[in-house]
Design a protein around this motif. Structure first.
Motif, mmCIF file in Angstrom:
data_model
loop_
_atom_site.group_PDB
_atom_site.id
_atom_site.type_symbol
_atom_site.label_atom_id
_atom_site.label_comp_id
_atom_site.label_asym_id
_atom_site.label_seq_id
_atom_site.Cartn_x
_atom_site.Cartn_y
_atom_site.Cartn_z
ATOM 1 N N LEU A 146 8.458 -7.565 -18.802
ATOM 2 C CA LEU A 146 9.691 -6.837 -19.086
ATOM 3 C C LEU A 146 10.619 -7.764 -19.857
ATOM 4 O O LEU A 146 10.911 -8.878 -19.407
ATOM 5 C CB LEU A 146 10.353 -6.392 -17.777
ATOM 6 C CG LEU A 146 11.502 -5.416 -17.914
ATOM 7 C CD1 LEU A 146 11.009 -4.070 -18.462
ATOM 8 C CD2 LEU A 146 12.173 -5.204 -16.569
ATOM 9 N N GLU A 196 11.002 -0.958 -28.374
ATOM 10 C CA GLU A 196 9.804 -1.211 -27.563
ATOM 11 C C GLU A 196 8.536 -0.895 -28.343
ATOM 12 O O GLU A 196 7.578 -1.669 -28.331
ATOM 13 C CB GLU A 196 9.868 -0.380 -26.286
ATOM 14 C CG GLU A 196 8.702 -0.596 -25.355
ATOM 15 C CD GLU A 196 8.874 0.159 -24.050
ATOM 16 O OE1 GLU A 196 7.949 0.911 -23.702
ATOM 17 O OE2 GLU A 196 9.913 -0.002 -23.392
ATOM 18 N N GLU A 208 19.531 -3.710 -22.593
ATOM 19 C CA GLU A 208 18.440 -2.843 -23.001
ATOM 20 C C GLU A 208 17.165 -3.545 -22.561
ATOM 21 O O GLU A 208 17.110 -4.775 -22.525
ATOM 22 C CB GLU A 208 18.440 -2.657 -24.518
ATOM 23 C CG GLU A 208 17.355 -1.736 -25.005
ATOM 24 C CD GLU A 208 17.425 -1.463 -26.511
ATOM 25 O OE1 GLU A 208 16.552 -0.745 -26.993
ATOM 26 O OE2 GLU A 208 18.335 -1.978 -27.180
ATOM 27 N N TYR A 209 16.157 -2.792 -22.207
ATOM 28 C CA TYR A 209 14.898 -3.410 -21.798
ATOM 29 C C TYR A 209 13.739 -2.810 -22.561
ATOM 30 O O TYR A 209 13.803 -1.687 -23.066
ATOM 31 C CB TYR A 209 14.683 -3.263 -20.295
ATOM 32 C CG TYR A 209 14.507 -1.838 -19.838
ATOM 33 C CD1 TYR A 209 13.259 -1.231 -19.863
ATOM 34 C CD2 TYR A 209 15.589 -1.092 -19.398
ATOM 35 C CE1 TYR A 209 13.098 0.087 -19.466
ATOM 36 C CE2 TYR A 209 15.443 0.206 -18.992
ATOM 37 C CZ TYR A 209 14.189 0.796 -19.036
ATOM 38 O OH TYR A 209 14.031 2.097 -18.652
ATOM 39 N N SER A 219 9.387 -2.656 -22.153
ATOM 40 C CA SER A 219 8.182 -2.925 -21.393
ATOM 41 C C SER A 219 7.110 -3.374 -22.387
ATOM 42 O O SER A 219 6.868 -2.703 -23.393
ATOM 43 C CB SER A 219 7.750 -1.649 -20.668
ATOM 44 O OG SER A 219 6.554 -1.853 -19.983
ATOM 45 N N HIS A 267 18.467 -2.197 -12.089
ATOM 46 C CA HIS A 267 17.410 -1.483 -11.380
ATOM 47 C C HIS A 267 16.127 -1.643 -12.188
ATOM 48 O O HIS A 267 16.087 -1.294 -13.367
ATOM 49 C CB HIS A 267 17.753 -0.010 -11.219
ATOM 50 C CG HIS A 267 16.637 0.783 -10.632
ATOM 51 N ND1 HIS A 267 16.234 0.628 -9.324
ATOM 52 C CD2 HIS A 267 15.825 1.704 -11.168
ATOM 53 C CE1 HIS A 267 15.213 1.433 -9.092
ATOM 54 N NE2 HIS A 267 14.954 2.101 -10.203
ATOM 55 N N ASP A 268 15.100 -2.174 -11.581
ATOM 56 C CA ASP A 268 13.821 -2.412 -12.239
ATOM 57 C C ASP A 268 13.207 -1.071 -12.674
ATOM 58 O O ASP A 268 12.822 -0.267 -11.841
ATOM 59 C CB ASP A 268 12.900 -3.149 -11.273
ATOM 60 C CG ASP A 268 11.511 -3.384 -11.831
ATOM 61 O OD1 ASP A 268 11.254 -3.034 -12.995
ATOM 62 O OD2 ASP A 268 10.674 -3.924 -11.092
ATOM 63 N N PRO A 269 13.083 -0.843 -13.974
ATOM 64 C CA PRO A 269 12.615 0.451 -14.468
ATOM 65 C C PRO A 269 11.106 0.663 -14.396
ATOM 66 O O PRO A 269 10.640 1.796 -14.520
ATOM 67 C CB PRO A 269 13.076 0.453 -15.924
ATOM 68 C CG PRO A 269 13.059 -0.993 -16.293
ATOM 69 C CD PRO A 269 13.460 -1.738 -15.048
ATOM 70 N N VAL A 270 10.329 -0.401 -14.215
ATOM 71 C CA VAL A 270 8.867 -0.250 -14.256
ATOM 72 C C VAL A 270 8.162 -0.786 -13.009
ATOM 73 O O VAL A 270 6.951 -0.909 -12.999
ATOM 74 C CB VAL A 270 8.263 -0.911 -15.517
ATOM 75 C CG1 VAL A 270 8.722 -0.203 -16.766
ATOM 76 C CG2 VAL A 270 8.566 -2.385 -15.583
ATOM 77 N N ASN A 271 8.922 -1.125 -11.970
ATOM 78 C CA ASN A 271 8.317 -1.650 -10.728
ATOM 79 C C ASN A 271 7.522 -2.938 -10.960
ATOM 80 O O ASN A 271 6.361 -3.043 -10.580
ATOM 81 C CB ASN A 271 7.426 -0.601 -10.081
ATOM 82 C CG ASN A 271 8.054 0.005 -8.873
ATOM 83 O OD1 ASN A 271 9.018 -0.519 -8.336
ATOM 84 N ND2 ASN A 271 7.497 1.115 -8.450
ATOM 85 N N GLU A 286 12.738 -7.200 -8.118
ATOM 86 C CA GLU A 286 14.035 -6.732 -8.608
ATOM 87 C C GLU A 286 15.147 -7.684 -8.165
ATOM 88 O O GLU A 286 16.071 -7.969 -8.931
ATOM 89 C CB GLU A 286 14.303 -5.320 -8.090
ATOM 90 C CG GLU A 286 15.558 -4.702 -8.649
ATOM 91 C CD GLU A 286 15.714 -3.259 -8.236
ATOM 92 O OE1 GLU A 286 16.724 -2.958 -7.566
ATOM 93 O OE2 GLU A 286 14.852 -2.435 -8.573
#
Length: 105
Positions: free
Chosen positions: A64, A2, A75-76, A78, A51-55, A39
């Motif tokens: 994202l 990231e 893996e994500y 932002s 599960h959306d990690p950053v809303n 999500e």
């Protein structure tokens, strides 16, 4: 990953990047989710428990990037939109077609 990706976006004159240059494991697909994506919509696209990690559904300052590994884990990253917007050319990104266009604000 990231940190490196966001650093690359900050560079002046960067209009594209090869996503595979930033991934150090075997992967099969990657997706870019834009601001306000829910999500539920991400789960439909990914086909995985997620599960959306950053809303994302309430964010307008981030994208994202979700990379699906060969073993169906993910893996994500932002991505800060102050530095640029990522644009995938198709429905998703693959190791064979991994160039992402960047549009700067």
């Amino acid at each position: 990953m990231e940190k490196n990706l966001n650093y690359k976006l900050k560079e002046e004159g960067t209009n594209s990047l090869d996503l595979g240059d930033y991934i150090e494991y075997d992967w099969k697909k990657a997706y870019i989710f834009t601001p306000y994506t829910t999500e539920v919509d991400m789960k439909k696209v990914l086909g995985l428990t997620f599960h959306d990690p950053v809303n994302m559904s309430i964010r307008d300052d981030r994208e994202l990037l979700v990379v699906i590994k060969e073993d169906n884990t993910f893996e994500y990253m932002s991505v800060d939109l102050r530095y640029g917007y990522l644009q995938q050319k198709g429905e998703y990104i693959t190791p064979e077609n991994d160039v992402i266009e960047i549009t700067h604000p």
